[in-house]
Design a protein around this motif. Structure first.
Motif, PDB file in Angstrom:
ATOM      1  N   PHE A 283       0.857  -1.185   0.000  1.00  0.00           N
ATOM      2  CA  PHE A 283       0.000   0.000   0.000  1.00  0.00           C
ATOM      3  C   PHE A 283       0.889   1.229   0.000  1.00  0.00           C
ATOM      4  CE2 PHE A 283       0.906  -0.959   4.371  1.00  0.00           C
ATOM      5  CZ  PHE A 283       1.125   0.274   4.956  1.00  0.00           C
ATOM      6  N   GLU A 284       0.319   2.337  -0.459  1.00  0.00           N
ATOM      7  CA  GLU A 284       1.000   3.631  -0.356  1.00  0.00           C
ATOM      8  C   GLU A 284      -0.011   4.744  -0.517  1.00  0.00           C
ATOM      9  OE1 GLU A 284       3.414   4.380  -4.253  1.00  0.00           O
ATOM     10  OE2 GLU A 284       4.024   2.433  -3.479  1.00  0.00           O
ATOM     11  N   GLU A 285       0.437   5.939  -0.198  1.00  0.00           N
ATOM     12  CA  GLU A 285      -0.440   7.110  -0.243  1.00  0.00           C
ATOM     13  C   GLU A 285      -0.969   7.314  -1.661  1.00  0.00           C
ATOM     14  OE1 GLU A 285       0.536  11.710   0.210  1.00  0.00           O
ATOM     15  OE2 GLU A 285       0.802  10.609   2.097  1.00  0.00           O
ATOM     16  N   ALA A 286      -2.227   7.703  -1.739  1.00  0.00           N
ATOM     17  CA  ALA A 286      -2.876   7.887  -3.037  1.00  0.00           C
ATOM     18  C   ALA A 286      -2.432   9.197  -3.683  1.00  0.00           C
ATOM     19  CB  ALA A 286      -4.392   7.880  -2.853  1.00  0.00           C
ATOM     20  N   ALA A 287      -2.639   9.271  -4.985  1.00  0.00           N
ATOM     21  CA  ALA A 287      -2.370  10.506  -5.726  1.00  0.00           C
ATOM     22  C   ALA A 287      -3.394  11.567  -5.306  1.00  0.00           C
ATOM     23  CB  ALA A 287      -2.472  10.239  -7.226  1.00  0.00           C
ATOM     24  N   ILE A 288      -3.089  12.833  -5.569  1.00  0.00           N
ATOM     25  CA  ILE A 288      -3.961  13.924  -5.143  1.00  0.00           C
ATOM     26  C   ILE A 288      -5.366  13.759  -5.712  1.00  0.00           C
ATOM     27  CG2 ILE A 288      -4.335  16.415  -5.339  1.00  0.00           C
ATOM     28  CD1 ILE A 288      -1.283  16.727  -5.130  1.00  0.00           C
ATOM     29  N   GLY A 289      -5.473  13.315  -6.944  1.00  0.00           N
ATOM     30  CA  GLY A 289      -6.790  13.130  -7.553  1.00  0.00           C
ATOM     31  C   GLY A 289      -7.633  12.055  -6.898  1.00  0.00           C
ATOM     32  N   HIS A 290      -6.999  11.170  -6.110  1.00  0.00           N
ATOM     33  CA  HIS A 290      -7.727  10.092  -5.418  1.00  0.00           C
ATOM     34  C   HIS A 290      -7.796  10.306  -3.911  1.00  0.00           C
ATOM     35  CE1 HIS A 290      -6.649   7.517  -9.091  1.00  0.00           C
ATOM     36  NE2 HIS A 290      -7.952   7.761  -9.140  1.00  0.00           N
ATOM     37  N   GLY A 291      -7.420  11.481  -3.441  1.00  0.00           N
ATOM     38  CA  GLY A 291      -7.531  11.761  -2.002  1.00  0.00           C
ATOM     39  C   GLY A 291      -6.220  12.125  -1.348  1.00  0.00           C
TER      40      GLY A 291
END
Length: 196
Positions: A173-181
Motif C-alpha cells: 500500500f502507499e499514499e494515493a495521488a492527489i486526484g484520489h484523495g
C-alpha cells in the motif's frame, strides 16, 4: 511396619568374604563393614530400564507472512495520470477505530474473494489538533470534543495493514495521488488468495 533383616548362612558369608577380597574397593573405609549382611535390595538383579519415550514432534508453524511490496512504478504513473482506476473504494471517515478495523478487514476479504487487484481506502486527512475545549467552569477539558482525535485513522490504518492478520490480504500500500484523495487515502494492492 518394621522391616526384617535377612541373615546370611555361614556358607554365604564365606563366599561373600572370598569375593570381597578379590575386588578392589573404591574407598578403604568400606572394608570395615564386610561382615554386616547386605540389604536384600542390593542382592536383587537390576530391573531393566525402559527407554524414554520419544518427544512429541514440534507443531508445524504457519509460514511467515509475505513481505509488503511497493506498488509498481508503471501502475503508479498510470494512477497519477488518471489512466488507471481502483476497482473499489472504502471510506472510513468519521468511524471509531473499532468499527473502522472491522470494516477494513471485511472489505479487503471481499475484495480478495472478488478477485480485485487494487482498491482505495479513504482515511481522511485529519488536521492539526487544536487546544481542548473547556467545560463552562474551565476546570477540565471537554472529553466529547469531536475534533480531539482528528487524524487517528490516517495514522492507524497503515499500522493495521502491516499486521500479520492483513498480510494474507495485502501485497502493499502507499499514499494515493492527489486526484484520489492524496494524504487522506491509500492505494491498497490485494493479494490473490492462496490455493488450498
Amino acid at each position: 511396619m518394621k522391616r526384617r533383616s535377612r541373615t546370611l548362612s555361614a556358607e554365604d558369608k564365606a563366599l561373600w568374604t572370598h569375593v570381597a577380597r578379590t575386588v578392589k574397593p573404591l574407598e578403604p573405609s568400606r572394608l570395615a563393614g564386610l561382615d554386616a549382611p547386605a540389604p536384600a535390595e542390593d542382592l536383587a538383579p537390576p530391573r531393566p530400564v525402559k527407554p524414554a519415550p520419544a518427544p512429541p514432534p514440534e507443531p508445524r508453524r504457519p509460514p511467515a507472512p509475505p513481505p509488503l511490496a511497493p506498488i509498481e512504478k508503471g501502475l503508479r504513473r498510470k494512477l497519477n495520470r488518471g489512466a488507471a482506476e481502483a476497482e473499489a473504494r472504502l471510506d472510513l471517515h468519521g468511524l471509531t477505530q473499532e468499527v473502522a478495523h472491522r470494516r477494513l478487514i471485511g472489505f479487503l476479504r471481499r475484495a480478495q474473494g472478488d478477485g480485485l487487484k487494487l482498491v482505495i481506502v479513504i482515511t481522511g486527512k485529519g488536521g492539526p489538533k487544536g487546544p481542548p475545549r473547556m467545560t463552562p467552569s474551565h476546570e477540565e477539558p471537554w472529553h466529547s470534543d469531536p475534533h480531539a482525535d482528528r487524524g487517528v485513522l490516517r495514522r492507524v490504518v497503515p499500522q493495521w495493514l502491516r499486521l500479520p492478520d492483513f498480510r494474507d490480504l495485502v501485497i502493499g500500500f502507499e499514499e494515493a495521488a492527489i486526484g484520489h484523495g492524496g494524504a487522506g487515502a491509500l492505494y491498497v494492492r490485494i493479494r490473490r488468495p492462496r490455493a488450498p
